[in-house]
Design a protein around this motif. Structure first.
Motif, short mmCIF file in Angstrom:
data_model
loop_
_atom_site.label_atom_id
_atom_site.label_comp_id
_atom_site.label_asym_id
_atom_site.label_seq_id
_atom_site.Cartn_x
_atom_site.Cartn_y
_atom_site.Cartn_z
N MET A 1 8.24 1.69 4.50
CA MET A 1 6.60 2.13 4.62
C MET A 1 5.75 2.39 3.21
O MET A 1 4.91 2.01 2.81
N TRP A 2 6.77 3.06 2.53
CA TRP A 2 6.48 3.26 1.05
C TRP A 2 5.91 2.21 0.34
O TRP A 2 4.97 2.25 -0.71
N ALA A 3 6.74 1.06 0.42
CA ALA A 3 6.42 -0.14 -0.23
C ALA A 3 4.89 -0.95 0.01
O ALA A 3 4.33 -0.98 -0.84
N TRP A 4 4.86 -0.64 1.15
CA TRP A 4 3.42 -1.29 1.78
C TRP A 4 2.29 -0.43 1.24
O TRP A 4 1.39 -0.93 0.74
N GLN A 5 2.60 1.00 1.21
CA GLN A 5 1.55 1.96 0.80
C GLN A 5 1.43 1.75 -0.63
O GLN A 5 0.24 1.62 -1.31
N LEU A 6 2.58 1.40 -1.33
CA LEU A 6 2.27 1.21 -2.80
C LEU A 6 1.65 -0.33 -3.12
O LEU A 6 0.45 -0.22 -4.01
N THR B 1 -3.70 2.79 3.88
CA THR B 1 -2.41 3.04 3.45
C THR B 1 -1.53 3.86 4.49
O THR B 1 -0.23 3.52 4.59
N ILE C 1 -1.52 6.92 4.62
CA ILE C 1 -1.25 8.05 3.95
C ILE C 1 -2.26 9.26 4.41
O ILE C 1 -3.61 8.81 4.68
N ILE D 1 -2.51 11.39 -4.65
CA ILE D 1 -2.41 9.98 -5.17
C ILE D 1 -3.59 9.77 -6.00
O ILE D 1 -3.37 9.06 -7.23
#
Length: 355
Positions: free
Chosen positions: A2-7, A180, A182, A191
């Motif tokens: 999930m963090w990769a998608w958000q980044l 995202t 988040i 962020i």
């Protein structure tokens, strides 16, 4: 993952898409003009969507995906239009000597320190901060564009608090949260400073380099400026630009004072100095988008930016004798933000005028 998608989404929304939009809208191949014109154009488009969806009580999530979709299509067109001008060419540091690279490393290091300090070591909750952050969170939970009062949760009519409604900077955090996944409070306070502080430092460097043309001198002066900023922020009592930059940089007024006003000042300086026709046009386009997108950052800028342009514009016209530019200054860059400011003031005072 999930963090990769958000980044990836954050990089697209804050860097890749704005640069592509700049390529579609800006003549020439100046990277700085291209990025800032695209970024400000995306903010200007966002402000338009926010006002419409606020009045219509539309869905925040629908608006967010529609906005990013239009921006992405424009960015794709921009990258295709200037496909021969890759932004990742290897000559970025061509011609830099060891001293300049050393100072660049120093500046980068202190920027990392400031970002880390802001994200992990500072907090200040005042009325503005609580209102902005609560607006972002409330809009995200209710799937509206600032139609619920953040302090009570009560449904409100359009422009119930016009100063806070008109500047849609908190809604920008809500939109990034939608894209995202988040939480908007994390976007707002954790962020966005990672983006805001380096971009602000870039504008500071550009402004310094305008007066110190030698790269090593400009880099060293930027390094000293950032050191003094840290020291001043530590010793000041919540009234200085430096304190707002280090501690509370996510609020609209902090972005206004630290980023938008210096950016407009730098563009005004470059407008007078640019000799090459395409670069001159690119500067005008960037200035136009920066001035009119300022309404999205803070309602105060609807007065400050026109005043900045009027003062500088008078001296600019008398120095350069470019009398044809008066229409550009006063019709496109001064009049539009000023009209928005006057209308917002009248609307906000209608209840008192009727008494």
């Amino acid at each position: 993952m999930m963090w990769a998608w958000q980044l990836i989404v954050l990089l697209l929304v804050l860097l890749v898409i704005p640069y592509g939009m700049g390529q579609a809208l800006t003549p020439g191949n100046g990277k700085i003009y291209t990025y800032f014109s695209g970024l400000c154009a995306s903010w200007l488009l966002f402000e338009g969507f926010s006002v419409v969806y606020h009045i219509a009580c539309g869905s925040l999530r629908q608006m967010s995906w529609l906005w990013v979709g239009i921006c992405a299509l424009l960015a794709i067109y921009g990258y295709w239009k200037k496909r021969e001008l890759s932004p990742f060419r290897k000559e970025w540091l061509a011609g830099w000597n060891r001293t300049e690279i050393f100072f660049l490393i120093l500046v980068t290091g202190i920027i990392v320190i400031i970002v880390g300090n802001t994200v992990f070591n500072t907090f200040y909750g005042n009325y503005d901060d609580e209102t902005y952050c609560a607006t972002a969170v409330t809009s995200w939970y209710t799937d509206t564009v600032n139609r619920y009062a953040p302090n009570s949760g009560e449904f409100k009519p359009p422009f119930y608090h016009v100063r806070y409604v008109l500047a849609s900077w908190p809604i920008y955090s809500s939109t990034i949260a939608v894209l995202t996944g988040i939480h908007p409070a994390i976007v707002f306070r954790t962020i966005l400073p990672i983006f805001e502080i380096p971009v602000t430092c870039l504008v500071d460097y550009l402004l310094i380099a305008n007066f110190l043309p030698k790269r090593k001198n400009a880099l060293f002066a930027t390094f000293l400026l950032l050191l003094l900023t840290l020291q001043t922020a530590e010793l000041s009592d919540m009234t200085s630009r430096e304190w707002w930059f280090v501690v509370n940089c996510w609020t609209g007024k902090a972005v206004a004072g630290n980023l938008i006003i210096p950016l407009v000042w730098w563009l005004l300086c470059r407008l007078e100095q640019e000799k090459e026709r395409l670069q001159y046009r690119a500067c005008k386009v960037t200035l136009f988008f920066a001035c009119n997108a300022s309404c999205m950052i803070s309602s105060t800028l609807t007065y400050v930016v026109p005043f900045e342009l009027i003062v500088f514009g008078m001296f600019y016209l008398f120095r350069t004798k470019r009398w044809k530019e008066i229409f550009f200054f006063f019709a496109w860059c001064v009049a539009l933000p000023a009209v928005i400011g006057v209308v917002s003031y009248v609307v906000s005072n209608l209840p008192y005028l009727n008494q």
